[in-house]
Design an enzyme around this catalytic site. Structure first.
Site, PDB file in Angstrom:
ATOM      1  CB  SER A  21      -0.963  -0.028   1.193  1.00  0.00           C
ATOM      2  OG  SER A  21      -1.972   0.926   1.040  1.00  0.00           O
TER       3      SER A  21
ATOM      4  CG  ASP B 237      -6.678  -2.545  -3.946  1.00  0.00           C
ATOM      5  OD1 ASP B 237      -7.387  -2.131  -3.011  1.00  0.00           O
ATOM      6  OD2 ASP B 237      -5.445  -2.418  -3.967  1.00  0.00           O
TER       7      ASP B 237
ATOM      8  CG  HIS C 225      -5.583  -2.585   0.096  1.00  0.00           C
ATOM      9  ND1 HIS C 225      -4.877  -2.077  -0.979  1.00  0.00           N
ATOM     10  CD2 HIS C 225      -4.994  -2.054   1.204  1.00  0.00           C
ATOM     11  CE1 HIS C 225      -3.923  -1.285  -0.545  1.00  0.00           C
ATOM     12  NE2 HIS C 225      -3.960  -1.259   0.773  1.00  0.00           N
TER      13      HIS C 225
END
Length: 801
Positions: free
Chosen positions: A667, A740, A774
């Site tokens: 991330s 995601d 994610h």
């Protein structure tokens, strides 16, 4: 032996599948075994310390499980076959342990292959409810602790797609959201839509974050309504009674006296810009027959929230029951029209309204910052929290609800971990709710489960005097192990439940008597899930960057490694940048060298088993250069300082080879990785997972940055690794979940960065993991991810020429 055989069979099964498919690969065996290790069970203890619920789960679901039908709408991901979220972490088995005699009991009546969630003790704690999810419905079970038996209590299927799902009224009655139709009645998406999807704005500013899985069409609206509409149901000893009309319940909460229900129901029109929990809604009070007693507020869609941290809608928010009274509702309203920059003494006001809700609301307190929450104690004491996200500030005050008098207890920077006093210990109040345990009417027992200090994290319990504001330390964990208080069974006798661990001892739970010298009573005996990690060394390393800011990281070295004989190792640095408004907070030590190493799917620690020195949690602070400056003004320059300091420290220690260093992150850590590879020549390779690389795709702010693209276009350009793709010549592995769901990290980020690097002749590989969000979950995907990372590191770092 059974565990090892099962692990071997699973390994062989996945290996066979991988060979047959010709696509999925397996990492080295020592890495795969760490990933597939069965997780340590979780526990929940009743308030008297008599019974313990033990909750076991498996490691990871298969990709086939992830690939089941899914509706993605209004920020939710739903299973169209059973009115439940499509992505859940389930408990696979429950058991009960009688703490005093140490006997463990299996629970009869739990279905074979159960997928359990939401365990919840009844008010008397003689029963436990839980949800069980099957292929075509969700059901509610109740465990009677006396006979160790679970029984399904609902007749109508449960809806768990949104909201809190269920709540105990008493030991015989529970309320829950029930289905009003069958899943197979979901309207089929037409091939020809009713018309185009249209959005418009008539001159009103409506900035919004870049959410994913939003409503995009008339059919999406229809599907959202179908999947989330539920009947509030009251179940007494198996008899179901409807409460109120079917609605979309974003939340519901029973009053402390169990006479009323505070409901938030979502209303049309649905927004195409924000997720379900920010849709327009109505707050109401109904009684247990379903009759509406009071409509409290109609709240607008969150899409009109002003841009910038600490700005809020100009409408009521934070509705809740007052825990120390039978049926009093509290809520907050902004006094500044929702705009925090207005020059005002007070920005929020908190109101209260007592049953029967026919009078005028009374002002309880006004706050100079944004109101956050209230923890209730008694008629003369409450703990008020307020804060400012943009300025990283927190303030706590004591409130006398009877008079409205307030006094500041403390005010601190939220990034100042050393001066965090902890949180007040709660107790069961007169109405069965959780209230602050106020000792002698003047002292709070404060529990800090982190306890940051210059020596590392050392959790503590302390007495805090609300009049003198003095603190008296009662207990603190000792260096050499990591111990934290998870529950206080008796605040006066200081009888507590503690979780204790060390580098070599797996976390286990104990009953402690802090006032006596009696030996701790061990109540769990969990074993080490990672026996192959025994011998791996771990230390908290401290070092400085060039401008004097102190940094730390967790260094892992392979078992049997001798720096004098074996020389420097290839290095993997794993990090996640964080913003600070001052250097003093950035320099504080975080974490503990004495914690047992638990390895999750995203950990870099796997590679210590492959001969790497791994610097995990390498501090990458981004500090505001001045009082009026912003941390991101010098983001790239500070990243370079942090990276140079880390590499220099490992080199000076003799454990890291400065010519064989990789950097990685997930991330915002992936975003950091791409920047370091485009602006430095410090690394041999990079691992970047699920990052955002073009900040113009998040134009209304990101992370702690609240300036918009139009206010600071140069900053957005400079902070986009995509802008410097032509300079990324160090090999970079890009991995992204193809589904995601995180705001800002759309999969197209990795696709476009890959194309840009490839177009300029860089060395790059892009891996899309099927069905992954994610955070990754699919067993085969995770094994393949670890293989990709291992291959990349070995090729470009360990075996670098």
């Amino acid at each position: 032996m059974k565990k090892l055989c099962a692990l071997s069979l699973l390994f062989i099964s996945v290996f066979s599948m991988a060979q047959e498919s010709g696509s999925y690969k397996l990492p080295p065996k020592e890495v795969a075994e760490l990933l597939l290790a069965k997780p340590t069970p979780a526990i929940s203890i009743d308030r008297t310390g008599e019974w313990m619920l033990i909750m076991e789960r498996e490691s990871y679901p298969t990709v086939e499980e992830l690939g089941q039908p899914e509706i993605r709408v209004a920020g939710l991901r739903l299973n169209p076959n059973n009115f439940s979220p499509s992505r859940q972490n389930f408990i696979n088995n429950l058991s009960l342990k009688h703490i005093k005699d140490g006997k463990t009991f299996s629970i009869k009546g739990i279905p074979a292959g159960a997928l359990i969630s939401n365990p919840d003790w009844s008010p008397s704690e003689k029963k436990i409810s839980f949800l069980n999810t099957t292929a075509n419905r969700v059901d509610l079970y109740v465990v009677d602790i006396a006979n160790k038996t679970a029984v399904k209590v609902n007749k109508t299927a449960i809806v768990s797609t949104i909201g809190p799902v269920s709540q105990w009224v008493n030991d015989n009655t529970i309320i829950y959201t029930a289905a009003v139709s069958s899943p197979n009645m979901l309207p089929k998406k037409p091939i020809t839509p009713v018309g185009p999807s249209i959005q418009e704005n008539m001159g009103k500013a409506a900035p919004s974050r870049t959410y994913q899985d939003l409503i995009r069409s008339a059919y999406d609206e229809q599907a959202f309504s179908f999947m989330t509409t539920a009947q509030l149901m009251k179940n007494t000893n198996g008899v179901e009674t409807k409460v109120s009309a079917p609605a979309i319940y974003a939340s519901f909460a029973l009053s402390p006296d169990s006479k009323y229900i505070l409901t938030e129901t979502i209303q049309k029109p649905y927004s195409y810009l924000v997720t379900a929990y920010a849709f327009a809604s109505t707050m109401s009070v109904v009684d247990l027959s379903g009759k509406t007693i009071k409509m409290l507020a109609k709240m607008p869609s969150g899409e009109t929230t002003p841009s910038g941290y600490d700005n809020v809608l100009p409408s009521p928010r934070s509705f809740a029951w007052r825990a120390d009274e039978p049926s009093t509702i509290t809520w907050c309203e902004p006094l500044d029209s929702g705009l925090i920059r207005k020059n005002m003494e007070f920005h929020d006001a908190v109101y209260a309204l007592k049953a029967p809700f026919t009078g005028s609301p009374a002002v309880l307190v006004k706050t100079r910052m944004r109101f956050r929450s209230i923890a209730w104690g008694n008629e003369h004491f409450a703990w008020v929290n307020e804060g400012l996200t943009g300025k990283q500030m927190q303030k706590a005050s004591k409130l006398d609800p009877a008079t409205g008098a307030t006094e500041t207890l403390f005010e601190r920077n939220t990034t100042d971990a050393y001066n965090n006093p902890g949180i007040p210990v709660m107790k069961r109040g007169a109405w069965g709710t959780s209230v602050i345990n106020l000792l002698d009417n003047t002292k709070l027992l404060m529990n800090n489960a982190v306890g940051s200090s210059p020596q590392g994290d050392l959790p503590f319990l302390a007495l805090f005097d609300i009049n003198t504001k003095s603190t008296q330390l009662i207990w603190r964990a000792k260096q050499g192990n990591y111990e934290t208080i998870t529950a206080v069974l008796d605040a006066n006798a200081l009888k507590v439940v503690a979780r204790k661990e060390s580098q070599t001892d797996v976390p286990n739970y104990y009953i402690k008597n802090l006032k006596s010298n009696a030996a701790d009573q061990q109540i769990t005996n969990f074993s080490n899930p990672y026996p192959s990690m025994v011998g791996v060394s771990k230390e908290k390393v401290k070092y400085k960057r060039a401008d004097g800011v102190d940094l730390t990281g967790d260094l892992y070295l392979p078992k049997g490694y001798d720096r004098t004989k074996d020389g420097p190792l290839p290095v993997l640095i794993w990090a996640y940048p964080r913003e600070y408004n001052n250097a003093a907070d950035a320099a504080q030590v975080r974490g503990s060298k004495d914690r047992f190493t638990t390895i999750s799917w995203g950990s870099p620690i796997f590679y210590v088993m492959r001969g790497y020195a791994v610097l995990d949690n390498a501090e990458m602070p981004i500090v505001a250069a001045s009082k009026d400056g912003k941390p991101n003004d010098t983001f790239i320059e500070q990243l370079k300082l942090n990276a140079e300091a880390a590499i220099g420290a490992l080199t000076d220690m003799g454990v890291g080879d400065p010519k064989r260093v990789a950097v990685g992150g997930h991330s915002y850590g992936a975003f950091m990785t791409a920047h370091l590879l485009s602006h430095t020549n410090l690394f041999k390779a990079g691992l970047a997972r699920s990052g955002a690389y073009n900040r113009t795709l998040t134009p209304f702010g990101f992370q702690a940055e609240e300036r918009t693209y139009w206010e600071a276009p140069a900053l957005y350009y400079k902070m986009s690794p995509f802008s410097y793709a032509n300079k990324i010549k160090t090999p970079i592995l890009l991995i992204h979940g193809e589904a995601d769901d995180n705001p800002g990290t759309f999969p197209i980020n990795s696709e476009r960065l890959y194309n840009a690097i490839k177009g300029h002749g860089g060395t790059v590989r892009l891996v899309y993991l099927p069905y992954e969000a994610h955070g990754y979950r699919g067993k085969e995907n995770l094994l393949h991810m670890l293989w990709e990372q291992s291959e990349w590191l070995d090729k470009f770092v360990k075996n670098a020429k």
